[in-house]
Design a protein around this motif. Structure first.
Motif, PDB file in Angstrom:
ATOM      1  N   THR A 201       0.849  -1.189   0.000  1.00  0.00           N
ATOM      2  CA  THR A 201       0.000   0.000   0.000  1.00  0.00           C
ATOM      3  C   THR A 201       0.884   1.238   0.000  1.00  0.00           C
ATOM      4  O   THR A 201       1.797   1.355   0.824  1.00  0.00           O
ATOM      5  N   ALA A 202       0.615   2.153  -0.914  1.00  0.00           N
ATOM      6  CA  ALA A 202       1.402   3.378  -1.032  1.00  0.00           C
ATOM      7  C   ALA A 202       0.505   4.580  -0.785  1.00  0.00           C
ATOM      8  O   ALA A 202      -0.576   4.691  -1.359  1.00  0.00           O
ATOM      9  N   VAL A 203       0.962   5.487   0.075  1.00  0.00           N
ATOM     10  CA  VAL A 203       0.236   6.720   0.355  1.00  0.00           C
ATOM     11  C   VAL A 203       0.641   7.756  -0.684  1.00  0.00           C
ATOM     12  O   VAL A 203       1.807   8.135  -0.784  1.00  0.00           O
ATOM     13  N   MET A 204      -0.311   8.222  -1.475  1.00  0.00           N
ATOM     14  CA  MET A 204      -0.031   9.134  -2.577  1.00  0.00           C
ATOM     15  C   MET A 204       0.250  10.543  -2.055  1.00  0.00           C
ATOM     16  O   MET A 204      -0.553  11.114  -1.332  1.00  0.00           O
ATOM     17  N   LEU A 205       1.389  11.094  -2.445  1.00  0.00           N
ATOM     18  CA  LEU A 205       1.782  12.408  -1.956  1.00  0.00           C
ATOM     19  C   LEU A 205       1.961  13.444  -3.055  1.00  0.00           C
ATOM     20  O   LEU A 205       1.809  14.638  -2.807  1.00  0.00           O
ATOM     21  N   ALA A 206       2.327  13.020  -4.256  1.00  0.00           N
ATOM     22  CA  ALA A 206       2.758  13.982  -5.275  1.00  0.00           C
ATOM     23  C   ALA A 206       2.000  13.895  -6.585  1.00  0.00           C
ATOM     24  O   ALA A 206       2.327  14.610  -7.523  1.00  0.00           O
ATOM     25  N   ASP A 207       0.996  13.019  -6.670  1.00  0.00           N
ATOM     26  CA  ASP A 207       0.300  12.847  -7.947  1.00  0.00           C
ATOM     27  C   ASP A 207      -1.098  12.319  -7.673  1.00  0.00           C
ATOM     28  O   ASP A 207      -1.471  12.026  -6.532  1.00  0.00           O
ATOM     29  N   THR A 208      -1.864  12.160  -8.741  1.00  0.00           N
ATOM     30  CA  THR A 208      -3.215  11.605  -8.651  1.00  0.00           C
ATOM     31  C   THR A 208      -3.164  10.092  -8.830  1.00  0.00           C
ATOM     32  O   THR A 208      -2.138   9.526  -9.220  1.00  0.00           O
ATOM     33  N   ILE A 209      -4.281   9.433  -8.573  1.00  0.00           N
ATOM     34  CA  ILE A 209      -4.356   7.982  -8.772  1.00  0.00           C
ATOM     35  C   ILE A 209      -4.055   7.626 -10.215  1.00  0.00           C
ATOM     36  O   ILE A 209      -3.349   6.661 -10.493  1.00  0.00           O
ATOM     37  N   ASP A 210      -4.540   8.427 -11.164  1.00  0.00           N
ATOM     38  CA  ASP A 210      -4.269   8.159 -12.579  1.00  0.00           C
ATOM     39  C   ASP A 210      -2.778   8.283 -12.880  1.00  0.00           C
ATOM     40  O   ASP A 210      -2.223   7.485 -13.645  1.00  0.00           O
ATOM     41  N   GLY A 211      -2.143   9.290 -12.288  1.00  0.00           N
ATOM     42  CA  GLY A 211      -0.713   9.470 -12.519  1.00  0.00           C
ATOM     43  C   GLY A 211       0.105   8.326 -11.975  1.00  0.00           C
ATOM     44  O   GLY A 211       1.042   7.848 -12.637  1.00  0.00           O
ATOM     45  N   TYR A 212      -0.240   7.844 -10.793  1.00  0.00           N
ATOM     46  CA  TYR A 212       0.511   6.734 -10.211  1.00  0.00           C
ATOM     47  C   TYR A 212       0.264   5.435 -10.974  1.00  0.00           C
ATOM     48  O   TYR A 212       1.174   4.616 -11.163  1.00  0.00           O
ATOM     49  N   GLN A 213      -0.953   5.221 -11.418  1.00  0.00           N
ATOM     50  CA  GLN A 213      -1.226   4.013 -12.201  1.00  0.00           C
ATOM     51  C   GLN A 213      -0.481   4.051 -13.534  1.00  0.00           C
ATOM     52  O   GLN A 213       0.004   3.025 -14.014  1.00  0.00           O
ATOM     53  N   LYS A 214      -0.389   5.235 -14.133  1.00  0.00           N
ATOM     54  CA  LYS A 214       0.373   5.364 -15.374  1.00  0.00           C
ATOM     55  C   LYS A 214       1.846   5.079 -15.131  1.00  0.00           C
ATOM     56  O   LYS A 214       2.502   4.405 -15.937  1.00  0.00           O
ATOM     57  N   LYS A 215       2.393   5.588 -14.025  1.00  0.00           N
ATOM     58  CA  LYS A 215       3.781   5.309 -13.677  1.00  0.00           C
ATOM     59  C   LYS A 215       3.993   3.821 -13.444  1.00  0.00           C
ATOM     60  O   LYS A 215       5.006   3.240 -13.864  1.00  0.00           O
ATOM     61  N   GLU A 216       3.038   3.189 -12.778  1.00  0.00           N
ATOM     62  CA  GLU A 216       3.120   1.746 -12.536  1.00  0.00           C
ATOM     63  C   GLU A 216       3.144   0.983 -13.855  1.00  0.00           C
ATOM     64  O   GLU A 216       3.959   0.075 -14.062  1.00  0.00           O
ATOM     65  N   GLU A 217       2.270   1.367 -14.764  1.00  0.00           N
ATOM     66  CA  GLU A 217       2.219   0.721 -16.082  1.00  0.00           C
ATOM     67  C   GLU A 217       3.537   0.897 -16.830  1.00  0.00           C
ATOM     68  O   GLU A 217       4.072  -0.054 -17.405  1.00  0.00           O
ATOM     69  N   THR A 218       4.091   2.110 -16.795  1.00  0.00           N
ATOM     70  CA  THR A 218       5.333   2.389 -17.514  1.00  0.00           C
ATOM     71  C   THR A 218       6.495   1.590 -16.942  1.00  0.00           C
ATOM     72  O   THR A 218       7.286   0.997 -17.691  1.00  0.00           O
ATOM     73  N   LEU A 219       6.626   1.554 -15.608  1.00  0.00           N
ATOM     74  CA  LEU A 219       7.751   0.849 -14.999  1.00  0.00           C
ATOM     75  C   LEU A 219       7.639  -0.665 -15.172  1.00  0.00           C
ATOM     76  O   LEU A 219       8.643  -1.348 -15.358  1.00  0.00           O
TER      77      LEU A 219
END
Length: 440
Positions: free
Chosen positions: A313-331
């Motif tokens: 579980t990650a607490v989002m601090l610097a982006d939106t849920i969409d941004g983090y999911q996009k980063k997850e997809e890219t990595l």
């Protein structure tokens, strides 16, 4: 030449480097999706193979503390950390004890990666663990990366490499904290926020300026792929002849959000899953504060690759849920490309997000901001436990770990991601919030 004196390097093996109040979003992975990802990720034996490489950290070892939680009053819920007291057990019983004791007093464990190094610690050290040797073996002469004015990532890169650090915003009147460390070790340039918003373009342009007409610019993925193709010693001699008297410049993304940086996180996951620590069978809730989200994604990939029943579980601090999911997809996609071991072996075939549960902070706010009373909470935790956390990053993870640690049968593990020198910059920016620390 690279300056790796801040780390103790190991010699290559086999002479080659292989290539509540927290709101859960709908991005949390459904069971079916996670099972699909499990079947398509590298298996445990394959992970061990691409973790056989040279590392910056001599060992992956880290200290583990257990934080016991008690309530100061009769109020229910315990959502306000001011109503809780904490007691640190620096030598907790783990291993079989964690597995056999399903019921325990309210508590959570803290992985003390903040103790790895006085300057380069936490997830910054883990990301550089595989990254530094790759840059050295690739005969890189310079690196270019970016971050905020008080970026712990930029300071970490600066202490081990010939670095060019692009920091967002204006130079502060007084250099302190990570900003001071970055300035002492690296070549710092301050970039207007309008230009910084186009990070990839900004990094590439600056890297080309550093490389000049005769130099070369590479991404970390390029370097890993080249080393995997040629082998360490052969590639180094090839590169030396190719780039003799030329600059060889590597670009490191903001927060080291690169697939290569995930390897150090996977190494930590493998270490923590040993039988004398948390083991491979115990269900755990791993709590991580998320800046770029790279560390949390690395934990998610590592848990699935090693077949661990761990929920990240990650607490989002610097982006939106969409941004983090996009980063997850890219990595995930980049990890698949970089670390395919053999064409016949299964690797990650999909690039869907879903390995990490992304949650909002208890009190969401614009990134970098702190709220009144949070400095006092950090002081309270430091005085009761001896653990220093900061109100921007690690307090967010501590809040969630404290909440989940009070739930019955919950085995909660918080990763301390370091970064506590950032408190110096916060004391400059939020002077009124730190007034209470003065002797009246």
């Amino acid at each position: 030449m690279l300056n790796c004196t801040k780390f103790q390097l190991q010699q290559p093996r086999n002479g080659m480097i292989l290539s509540s109040t927290f709101r859960f979003h709908c991005g949390s992975s459904p069971k079916g999706l996670k099972e699909t990802l499990k079947s398509n990720l590298p298996k445990e034996e394959h992970v061990s193979r691409f973790l056989k490489r040279r590392w910056a950290l001599r060992t992956p070892d880290t200290k583990i503390n257990q934080i016991m939680i008690s309530k100061d009053d009769l109020q229910q819920g315990g959502e306000n950390l001011g109503n809780l007291s904490f007691l640190n057990n620096p030598q907790p019983s783990i291993g079989d004890y964690v597995t056999k004791n399903n019921r325990q007093e309210p508590s959570f464990y803290v992985v003390r990666d903040d103790l790895l190094h006085p300057l380069v610690n936490g997830n910054k050290a883990r990301k550089l663990d595989a990254l530094l040797p790759i840059l050295e073996d690739s005969s890189v002469t310079d690196v270019v990366t970016c971050g905020g004015c008080q970026s712990a990532h930029a300071a970490a890169v600066g202490t081990g490499l010939k670095s060019h650090l692009l920091l967002r915003g204006e130079q502060p009147a007084t250099l302190t904290g990570y900003n001071l460390i970055s300035t002492l070790y690296g070549n710092v340039s301050y970039v207007p926020r309008s230009l910084y918003a186009r990070r990839e373009e900004m990094l590439l342009k600056h890297a080309r300026l550093v490389a000049r007409d005769s130099g070369f610019v590479f991404s970390l993925a390029d370097l890993e792929a080249s080393l995997s193709s040629h082998g360490c010693s052969e590639h180094s001699s090839h590169v030396d002849s190719l780039t003799k008297r030329s600059k060889k410049v590597a670009i490191i993304n903001e927060g080291a959000a690169d697939a290569v940086a995930l390897l150090g996180v996977l190494r930590l996951v493998e270490y923590l899953s040993q039988d004398h620590l948390f083991g491979k069978d115990q269900q755990l809730k791993i709590i991580i504060d998320a800046g770029t989200g790279t560390t949390a994604i690395g934990f998610g990939i590592g848990a699935v690759c090693l077949g661990l029943p761990w929920e990240v579980t990650a607490v989002m601090l610097a982006d939106t849920i969409d941004g983090y999911q996009k980063k997850e997809e890219t990595l995930i996609s980049e990890f698949r490309r970089c670390f395919t071991l053999q064409r016949s072996e299964q690797t990650l075939t999909g690039s869907e997000p879903g390995l990490v549960h992304w949650v909002e902070r208890r009190s969401p706010r614009k990134f970098g901001n702190i709220l009144k009373g949070e400095v006092e909470i950090c002081q309270k935790i430091a005085q009761e436990t001896g653990i220093l956390i900061d109100p921007v990053y690690t307090l967010a993870a501590w809040e969630l770990a404290s909440q989940l640690g009070q739930e019955e049968c919950a085995k909660v593990v918080m990763l301390h991601t370091g970064g506590t020198l950032g408190m110096f910059g916060l004391a400059q920016r939020y002077k009124s919030y730190f007034e209470m620390l003065k002797d009246e």
